[in-house]
Write a protein that holds these residues in place. Sequence first.
Motif, PDB file in Angstrom:
ATOM      1  N   SER A 292       0.845  -1.196   0.000  1.00  0.00           N
ATOM      2  CA  SER A 292       0.000   0.000   0.000  1.00  0.00           C
ATOM      3  C   SER A 292       0.878   1.243   0.000  1.00  0.00           C
ATOM      4  N   ALA A 316      -2.474   4.300   5.013  1.00  0.00           N
ATOM      5  CA  ALA A 316      -2.125   3.826   3.678  1.00  0.00           C
ATOM      6  C   ALA A 316      -3.355   3.404   2.879  1.00  0.00           C
ATOM      7  N   GLN A 317      -3.204   3.460   1.564  1.00  0.00           N
ATOM      8  CA  GLN A 317      -4.235   3.008   0.624  1.00  0.00           C
ATOM      9  C   GLN A 317      -3.722   1.759  -0.081  1.00  0.00           C
ATOM     10  N   ASP A 318      -4.543   0.701  -0.058  1.00  0.00           N
ATOM     11  CA  ASP A 318      -4.117  -0.551  -0.673  1.00  0.00           C
ATOM     12  C   ASP A 318      -3.821  -0.367  -2.151  1.00  0.00           C
ATOM     13  N   LEU A 319      -2.775  -1.046  -2.605  1.00  0.00           N
ATOM     14  CA  LEU A 319      -2.389  -0.954  -4.003  1.00  0.00           C
ATOM     15  C   LEU A 319      -3.304  -1.799  -4.877  1.00  0.00           C
ATOM     16  N   THR A 320      -3.713  -1.248  -5.987  1.00  0.00           N
ATOM     17  CA  THR A 320      -4.416  -2.012  -7.013  1.00  0.00           C
ATOM     18  C   THR A 320      -3.531  -2.033  -8.257  1.00  0.00           C
TER      19      THR A 320
END
Length: 376
Positions: A292, A316-320
Amino acid sequence: MGRPFGVPVYVAPSWFLVAALITWVFGGQLDRVLPELGAARYLVSLFFAVAFYASVLVHELAHTVAALRFKLPVRRIQLQFFGGVSEIEKEAETPGREFVLAFVGPLLSLVLAGVFYVALLPVEPDGVTGVLLAGLMVSNLLVAAFNLLPGLPLDGGRMLRAVVWKITGKPMHGTIAAAWVGRALALSVLVGLPLLTQSGALGSDSVDDIGMDTVMDALLAAILAAIIWTGAGNSLRMARLREHLPELRARALTRRAVPVPADTPLSEALRRANASGARALVVVDADGRPASLVREAGIVGVPEHRRPWVPVGTLAQDLTDGMRVWAELSGEELLDALRANPATEYLVVEETGEIYGVLSAADVERAFVKAMARPS
């Protein structure tokens, strides 16, 4: 309204206003030509408005088919106030293709005018069918003639741009020439239509009619002039945009990043970043793989006295997949990648998958504005 050739067709709300206006005006003309219709003349007039915009759609489909033939993506076709527009996302690669792409629209309008003329020959000209066919023939001739005027954003302006591009070898020179001719056309329309009315060119029978015609033509001229002037300016801005796009490179705009586990206190993560000269944080799992991205807005929102007790994983922002950007992307390819997957931050990776850094959408926007501010 549908997807001919895979391209969506939309009808803007302003179309309904124009359709109502056409129905009212054409209905008044029918009352003089076919008084026996009575109130039914407005139903016939509405049919004319729909048929006219169907002709406009054919005009735009000609541009679309040509663009697809040249492998240029078309986002959509929109029918709107005073016509339609095919939103072609990329420029033609050569002036010849640009000329063809512009010319096919007016050409199809001329072909439609010819078709309506042939259909009119065996029909009683004073009947409903004859009046409709004659109206559609004349309207398509007007659409073709208007679009062939040599100034952007009209098709004739794109043809002029292609000619100047061919002569000079520089597409920007063609755009500048065609845009300024377009602005001259806008001023000509603004002044010319009211003057034609005042000179009696419309053939009105009374002073009151002339006065009303003058007001209506002045309003129409102002609207048309504004559309042409604005379109010419937009064409210049789009040309400058395309000229500066290559300056936007993911590798040059990327911030250095440090990898940190999710349970790392924010204060410690920021200390590591400052020590290494990094400006971004990437949260990694136990195997060191990026999981993330720590959002910049999240960091700013945490008061300094609380940072030792806030784990970076909570910010944090989860990775896509869409948030992974190749470091070599630039120009339109970079903007297309960001537009397809809107986010505030992106993980920039090498071709091998190795972390290069973090790209902020705000940094891209600032670089874009800075590039656009420089003279061409």
